[in-house]
Enzyme design. Structure first.
Site, PDB file in Angstrom:
ATOM      1  CD  GLN A 149      -2.902  -7.100  -3.373  1.00  0.00           C
ATOM      2  OE1 GLN A 149      -3.500  -7.822  -4.022  1.00  0.00           O
ATOM      3  NE2 GLN A 149      -1.585  -6.589  -3.800  1.00  0.00           N
ATOM      4  NE  ARG A 158       5.460  -3.314  -4.459  1.00  0.00           N
ATOM      5  CZ  ARG A 158       4.254  -3.425  -4.392  1.00  0.00           C
ATOM      6  NH1 ARG A 158       3.643  -3.406  -3.156  1.00  0.00           N
ATOM      7  NH2 ARG A 158       3.420  -3.692  -5.448  1.00  0.00           N
ATOM      8  CG  ASP A 195       0.163   2.314  -5.782  1.00  0.00           C
ATOM      9  OD1 ASP A 195      -1.074   1.998  -5.975  1.00  0.00           O
ATOM     10  OD2 ASP A 195       0.897   1.656  -4.996  1.00  0.00           O
ATOM     11  N   GLY A 221       0.786  -1.016   0.096  1.00  0.00           N
ATOM     12  CA  GLY A 221       0.081  -0.007  -0.009  1.00  0.00           C
ATOM     13  C   GLY A 221       0.955   1.116  -0.024  1.00  0.00           C
ATOM     14  CB  ALA A 222       0.909   4.152  -2.154  1.00  0.00           C
ATOM     15  CG  ASN A 224      -5.141   1.792  -7.371  1.00  0.00           C
ATOM     16  OD1 ASN A 224      -4.435   2.107  -6.415  1.00  0.00           O
ATOM     17  ND2 ASN A 224      -6.454   1.179  -7.282  1.00  0.00           N
ATOM     18  CE  LYS A 225      -2.025  -4.035  -6.781  1.00  0.00           C
ATOM     19  NZ  LYS A 225      -0.592  -4.373  -7.107  1.00  0.00           N
TER      20      LYS A 225
HETATM   21  O1  MRU Z   1       0.638  -3.830  -4.875  1.00  0.00           O
HETATM   22  P1  MRU Z   1       0.015  -3.231  -3.472  1.00  0.00           P
HETATM   23  O2  MRU Z   1      -0.860  -3.990  -2.719  1.00  0.00           O
HETATM   24  O3  MRU Z   1       0.798  -2.372  -2.587  1.00  0.00           O
HETATM   25  O4  MRU Z   1      -1.085  -2.064  -4.411  1.00  0.00           O
HETATM   26  C1  MRU Z   1      -1.714  -1.337  -3.442  1.00  0.00           C
HETATM   27  C2  MRU Z   1      -2.528  -0.560  -4.134  1.00  0.00           C
HETATM   28  O5  MRU Z   1      -2.703  -0.363  -5.485  1.00  0.00           O
HETATM   29  C3  MRU Z   1      -3.388   0.523  -3.526  1.00  0.00           C
HETATM   30  O6  MRU Z   1      -4.576   0.835  -3.945  1.00  0.00           O
HETATM   31  C4  MRU Z   1      -2.624   1.852  -3.246  1.00  0.00           C
HETATM   32  O7  MRU Z   1      -1.293   1.586  -2.975  1.00  0.00           O
HETATM   33  C5  MRU Z   1      -3.506   2.764  -2.576  1.00  0.00           C
HETATM   34  S1  MRU Z   1      -3.125   2.450  -0.744  1.00  0.00           S
HETATM   35  C6  MRU Z   1      -4.163   3.449   0.090  1.00  0.00           C
END
Ligand code: MRU
Length: 338
Positions: A191, A86, A232, A48-49, A242-243
């Site tokens: 997730q 990352r 992100d 999560g960012a 985003n994801k």
């Molecule tokens: O690969 P991840 O689980 O780190 O991806 C997270 C996301 O895509 C979230 O939507 C993003 O980081 C926002 S978290 C507040």
């Protein structure tokens, strides 16, 4: 499961809830080793960012817990290691840059570790406040009682506080504006079905897990009034990474005339990135696709393409909910101070 803490700094160590084990096992990783923390970020034990940025800040501080004869060399080595974990979430680089300023201001001081640690705490505490403001600001998007669809995990597990998009949902529910939440499973690392479902359960919000490919069918049945997701990295023109799968949802929303919102702290806006195509997208390991929880389901010999994120063009985003307010298309974040 007890009230969990995603990231905690205690006894001069960092304690991370191992998110790869959730929701079935509550296991914590306690370490003061920046390399172990870098591995945790890479493995998505913490993810999560905003959470990644906070974790990296503590890791940089911990690298100076013990006396060090070559501070500059150590700092550069640790900074590079953490920056290489990352590539997509800008919060990581934002936090590392904040730590860098504090490092060079105090490079010769006796209290370098304390100063770095204080900055890491500040970054963490500020995120708690930002999450709260995002939740409050997000209330204005609920024009009626709504069914919400969300993707990935944006709650306590993804931030230092109560979440971004998740906190908008939480505030909406507390104010009688959210009826039901559809949590996208979020392939390949789940997730949604593991982490968002767990947080929705804890918050007492009614929900259903859906596979990522169910969204269009749900929308066709008028079962989704709004989509709210995190980000992100947001470019100055509002394009948002985003994801993987987020862009699909935005396209579907356009077709079905459903509002599509991004919720993120202002620190997720990259002041050096004009448009979305400049955002580096992380490619994940093929094993995450051809295995599920260590059980192999497809052949090693098959090629796999596994981007962890996609970029939603700003014209598909109805609004961006931040700690400083809700912005609407067209976006212009140039001149942003974060
Ligand atoms: O690969 P991840 O689980 O780190 O991806 C997270 C996301 O895509 C979230 O939507 C993003 O980081 C926002 S978290 C507040």
């Amino acid at each position: 499961m007890s009230e969990f803490k995603t990231i905690e700094f205690r006894d001069n160590s960092l304690i991370l809830l191992n998110q790869t084990k959730l929701p079935l096992i509550e296991e914590y990783i306690k370490t003061d080793d920046y390399e172990r923390i870098a591995l945790s970020i890479e493995r998505l034990e913490v993810r999560g960012a905003p959470a990644i940025g906070i974790t990296a800040a503590y890791a940089l501080a911990l690298a100076f817990k013990f006396p060090n004869s070559n501070r500059k060399e150590t700092f550069e080595k640790v900074y590079e290691r953490l920056a290489a974990t990352r590539p997509t979430a800008v919060n990581l680089f934002w936090a590392l840059e904040k730590m860098k300023s504090v490092f060079y201001e105090n490079i010769h001081g006796d209290d370098l570790y304390d100063k770095l640690l204080a900055k890491a705490f500040e970054i963490h505490n500020e995120d708690i406040q930002k999450c709260d403001l995002i939740g409050k600001n997000g209330l204005q998007i609920f024009t009626k009682k709504m069914n919400v669809l969300t993707h990935c995990n944006t709650g306590k597990l993804a931030t230092g506080g109560d979440g971004t998009a998740f906190n908008v949902i939480r505030y909406g529910y507390a104010n009688n504006k959210v009826i039901h939440v559809y949590a996208d499973e979020t392939r390949p690392l789940l997730q949604g079905s593991r982490l968002t479902a767990f947080e929705l359960e804890q918050a007492g919000i009614p929900f259903s897990i859906v596979t990522d490919s169910t969204a269009a069918f749900l929308m066709r049945q008028n079962k989704v009034d709004v989509v709210i997701v995190g980000a992100d990295r947001i470019a100055l023109n509002g394009d948002a990474a985003n994801k993987i799968g987020t862009y699909n949802l935005a396209v579907l929303c356009k077709y079905h005339k459903i509002p599509f919102y991004i919720a993120a702290p202002i620190t997720t806006i990259d002041k050096y990135c004009k448009e979305g195509h400049e955002i580096k997208i992380e490619l994940r390991n093929k094993n995450e696709i051809i295995t599920i929880k260590d059980v192999q389901i497809s052949k090693d010999s098959y090629d796999v393409y596994s981007p962890a994120f996609d970029v939603t063009p700003s014209e598909l985003i109805t609004g961006i909910i931040t700690d400083t307010g809700v912005f609407n298309y067209p976006y212009d974040f140039s001149g942003i101070q974060n």
